[in-house]
Motif scaffolding. Sequence first.
Motif, mmCIF file in Angstrom:
data_model
loop_
_atom_site.group_PDB
_atom_site.id
_atom_site.type_symbol
_atom_site.label_atom_id
_atom_site.label_comp_id
_atom_site.label_asym_id
_atom_site.label_seq_id
_atom_site.Cartn_x
_atom_site.Cartn_y
_atom_site.Cartn_z
ATOM 1 N N VAL A 138 0.856 -1.183 0.000
ATOM 2 C CA VAL A 138 0.000 0.000 0.000
ATOM 3 C C VAL A 138 0.892 1.233 0.000
ATOM 4 N N ALA A 139 0.708 2.085 -0.995
ATOM 5 C CA ALA A 139 1.506 3.307 -1.108
ATOM 6 C C ALA A 139 0.596 4.514 -0.932
ATOM 7 N N GLU A 140 1.119 5.505 -0.250
ATOM 8 C CA GLU A 140 0.384 6.764 -0.080
ATOM 9 C C GLU A 140 1.237 7.863 -0.683
ATOM 10 N N VAL A 141 0.658 8.638 -1.580
ATOM 11 C CA VAL A 141 1.429 9.722 -2.200
ATOM 12 C C VAL A 141 0.718 11.056 -1.995
ATOM 13 N N ASP A 142 1.522 12.108 -2.019
ATOM 14 C CA ASP A 142 1.000 13.468 -2.009
ATOM 15 C C ASP A 142 1.534 14.173 -3.247
ATOM 16 N N VAL A 143 0.618 14.764 -4.010
ATOM 17 C CA VAL A 143 0.987 15.409 -5.261
ATOM 18 C C VAL A 143 0.756 16.912 -5.138
ATOM 19 N N ASP A 144 1.765 17.681 -5.544
ATOM 20 C CA ASP A 144 1.614 19.130 -5.633
ATOM 21 C C ASP A 144 1.010 19.429 -7.011
ATOM 22 N N PRO A 145 -0.275 19.757 -7.081
ATOM 23 C CA PRO A 145 -0.920 19.854 -8.388
ATOM 24 C C PRO A 145 -0.396 21.033 -9.218
ATOM 25 N N GLU A 146 0.262 21.960 -8.540
ATOM 26 C CA GLU A 146 0.744 23.135 -9.269
ATOM 27 C C GLU A 146 2.004 22.823 -10.075
ATOM 28 N N THR A 147 2.840 21.929 -9.559
ATOM 29 C CA THR A 147 4.117 21.654 -10.223
ATOM 30 C C THR A 147 4.226 20.231 -10.755
ATOM 31 N N GLY A 148 3.388 19.328 -10.288
ATOM 32 C CA GLY A 148 3.539 17.924 -10.668
ATOM 33 C C GLY A 148 4.494 17.169 -9.766
ATOM 34 N N ALA A 149 5.137 17.882 -8.845
ATOM 35 C CA ALA A 149 6.028 17.193 -7.908
ATOM 36 C C ALA A 149 5.181 16.347 -6.957
ATOM 37 N N TRP A 150 5.753 15.275 -6.495
ATOM 38 C CA TRP A 150 5.022 14.438 -5.543
ATOM 39 C C TRP A 150 6.009 13.711 -4.657
ATOM 40 N N ARG A 151 5.502 13.204 -3.569
ATOM 41 C CA ARG A 151 6.374 12.438 -2.681
ATOM 42 C C ARG A 151 5.613 11.248 -2.131
ATOM 43 N N LEU A 152 6.386 10.245 -1.786
ATOM 44 C CA LEU A 152 5.818 9.060 -1.169
ATOM 45 C C LEU A 152 5.658 9.375 0.317
ATOM 46 N N GLY B 247 15.214 27.714 -10.743
ATOM 47 C CA GLY B 247 15.435 28.325 -9.430
ATOM 48 C C GLY B 247 15.149 29.808 -9.547
ATOM 49 N N VAL B 248 14.386 30.328 -8.604
ATOM 50 C CA VAL B 248 14.049 31.750 -8.666
ATOM 51 C C VAL B 248 14.456 32.408 -7.353
ATOM 52 N N ALA C 151 14.119 21.121 -8.157
ATOM 53 C CA ALA C 151 15.319 20.352 -8.490
ATOM 54 C C ALA C 151 15.098 19.423 -9.677
ATOM 55 N N ASN C 152 16.113 19.330 -10.498
ATOM 56 C CA ASN C 152 16.136 18.302 -11.543
ATOM 57 C C ASN C 152 16.105 16.936 -10.842
ATOM 58 N N PRO C 153 15.203 16.041 -11.283
ATOM 59 C CA PRO C 153 15.073 14.787 -10.543
ATOM 60 C C PRO C 153 16.337 13.935 -10.567
ATOM 61 N N ALA C 154 17.167 14.087 -11.564
ATOM 62 C CA ALA C 154 18.393 13.284 -11.625
ATOM 63 C C ALA C 154 19.539 13.984 -10.901
#
Lengths: 756, 264
Positions: free
Chosen positions: A611-625, B186-187, B176-179
């Motif tokens: 079971v994985a839980e993620v959080d997504v920042d909808p503004e940037t597409g970044a996410w973390r587990l 960066g601003v 950050a660049n993921p790699a």
Amino acid sequence: MERNAIGQGLRRSEDARFLTGSGRFLADLVPAGAAWAEIVRSPHAHADIVSVATDAARAAPGVLAVLTGADLAASGIGGVPADEKLIHLPGTPEDVAFSFRPPFPALASGRARFVGEPVAMVVAETAEAAAAAAELVAADYRERPAVAATEAAQGGAAVWDEAPDNVCFRWQAGDAAAAQAAIAAAAHVVRLRVRNNRVHVGALETRGAIGSFAGGRFHLATGTQMPHGLRDALAGVFGVDKSAVHVTVADVGGSFGIRNALCPEQILVLFASRMLGRPVAWLGSRADGFLSDYQARDNVADVELALDADLRFTALRVRTLAAIGAHLAPKGALSPTANTPALAGVYALPAIHVAVTGVFTNTAPTEVYRGAGRPEAVNLVERAVDHAARELGIDRLELRRRNLLAPAAMPYRTRLGLLYDSGDFPGTLADALARHAPPPAPRGWLRGRGIAHYCERVAVLGAENAWLELRPDGRVTLLVGTMSNGQGHQTAYAQLLADRLGIAADMIEVVQGDTDRIPSGGGTGGSASLAIGGQAAALAAADLIAKLTERAGEALEAAAPDIAYADGVFRVAGTDLSIAWHALAARLPEALSAHGMWKPSGPSFPNGCHVAEVDVDPETGAWRLAAYTMVHDFGTVVNPLLLEGQLQGGVAQGFGQAAMEQVVHDPESAQPLTGSWMDYAMPRADDLPGLSLVSRPTPSPLHPLGIKGAGEAGAAGAPPAVMNALLDALAPLGVRDLDMPATPFAVWRAIAAARL
Amino acid sequence: MYDFEYLKPKALAEAASILAGDGDAKALAGGMTFIPVLKQRLNKPSKVVDLAALGLSGIKVSGETVEIGAMTTHATVAASADVKRAIPALAKLAGNIGDEAVRHRGTIGGSLANNDPSACYPAAVLAMGATIVTNKRRIEADNYFQGMFATALEQGEVITSVVFPVPAKAAYMKFANPASRYAMVGVFVAKGPKGTRVAVTGAGQNGVFRHKAMEEALAKNWSADAVAGVKTPADGLNSDIHASAEYRAHLVGVMAKRAVAAAG
């Protein structure tokens, strides 16, 4: 005497060595007087090699030899050998065969077919001289159109003239007619295309090989999981008897399947060494590795899941394009074929059919990698189940509950031929959900949860032998043909034997990685070392105790059947006569040998639920587990610490594939664009939360010790758990599909596309 | 690695003279970019002039400025109580460069001399209007950065320190660049003695640049909302396997907005 037993969390006896820099990796083993090799690689993905001018390189200071494909061809040695046959499963036609098995010479001749393919080798007195001279090798190329993408292979430029459609093989399993009929009759059919991204394994220790030739025998020092397999392959390449090849392996900094197979440089150092009469060392750089290590995964599958009106699964049909690369690597066809039975998953699936086309592209060859087809199959099924739930408007858990195999269904024969011996899949799901306790989501971020079951068939390699030697000082040496690549075999075997022999683990030395000292070995792979090698060691322990009991009888002037052994002491029943382990060993005139062999009657089926839980920042597409829970059943656990290490690493690898890892080629030129860590993203420790790993063992009924094998499970469950979590998080934005790797850029694009 | 002559002069004048006298000589600061490049045989210097023994490290804070010696490591800047007090955004930026090992070797002077288009320090220098001090002159940030890996430095010119005017408000946001974990975008936003300035790193085809439209918006109204309304054109931004120009343009807006919010 300290008692070490199965089940204890013993710390790894290897680690003091590794952590203090006293491990012995390949670069530590280069003998004095060795010459050094540098490989000249093709800069083109596809080109005719018009000529290779070596005069300037040969004339450079310190240069001993410059080899080209023509030299190898003239010598008559073979290339890298690949499997000759495709596997048979239920439904596989009897006459299934490779459409084309291309030659794989150690140095390209006539044509180069991927960037990084070896074209020449320079051998010199020093590594620097070899590198300098390599720049003087002037190869003249005539570029040809190249094909990079797996989906573009059929209809793209032909990698091999003999395979104009770039097909290496067509293969199938299951019941095509039954699947077709079920799909035609289904109330619902959901369809999904799933791309399994190509990964670079990137083991900590780069590839290398040290070859020498003396007294008519080859000696290769290298990193591998299967020393004996490598020995046999090299004997075939050089046309010599197996006894003329000696392979040794010291510490290995990671393999994950990729070092199973023979690779060109291992042939080249032996060839050059025989020619020059001195050892030749090649220590590949990270750049060499990015270009020329065998890569893995890389397939595109079209999945159809049929359901009846009650949303019970009626059929699974899969059409897969699997990338072989420019050459067929030794086990290059295994992952997409032999391990497809994992498609049956944990569900009642009345009809399954899978058809696979292996295709050539102008890319590095692909090989087995942690799970070797099982993670790919698990990913397909678990993605399809979640997709079906979303498309049909049913809760994912409810859909799973309706279709999970019940414990009462065991033993269960899947439609791809596996006989599951045990498993409580609804139970692992319930436990996983109960134990999963994610922290609150950050404000403004989208929370998602993903579930993935897996049930793997592992420990299917052949027999393994184990030999024990008890010395008069009471210490025991184990010789076994499996090979640790960092897993901690030294600790695991010593602990298991300590349990069986009743002596402390530190009295046991583990010897591996020497084909002269160890008569045979199946090697390490398929989560099999402890399940097969471990049981062989346990049988050898029983043999040793039986022999010692005889000796104890002689010493105590009693009959062996009257003697019982426990906790380091042999006692004559009903008397106070006894002799301790050390005292008995001290009476030995010489080392006492014992032997055990184990050939499993069938595979084992470790299983569990992620079971994985993620959080997504909808503004940037970044996410973390945000949180990760894995409930697992590996049967008997020999060492929970080692197991946790395996699972952490496996989950991290699976997460890496889902989140960021991807070998990228320019679609036109097929030039690799991920040639270093600057562009190839590998997960780091801070990408992962603490993992909640929950053991729910049911000992395997098919294994004397109840062991099921755990090495690959983390990597199998993590990709779909993570992707399902992301798709759950993104569902409110209208995102219905997302391919691995789900980089922030990919997530942002998916969000943007859903808004259109 | 190709052979070269390694020199470690003890005086700045000597280092400058070696570098001035030999066009193929290269200066070595922290070596976090240069040494990998050497190892990959992508550069063939005649001499490598190590600047480590020139006494160029250290931090001096006055009321209005923070002066950082060129050979000061990122870790030193990140841990400096003086920098944290005077320009917390700068300490934070330094603490997020590379990894622990890189931060203990990499230097501010080396970063600025290299002017990697994805490096963090150029954004801080340009946004705060810092002055690059060399053995020959003082160079204003606006004149220093001249494109990707290009600076105003001449052959034989060695950065000795960087002088930052202390801003009233400043913050840096890195995506950050993921790699590589370099800045994909960066601003750095700053309001201080040199005005209201916004510098963007990681995104531009010509390296770090000032975002004039955002500067104007912020000069009128220092708020996250003010920059959120400014559209960044994708023209002139990088496209690669990690991010398209459009994505980078979008991220410039998001990072700027978050930086202003963080600056208070």
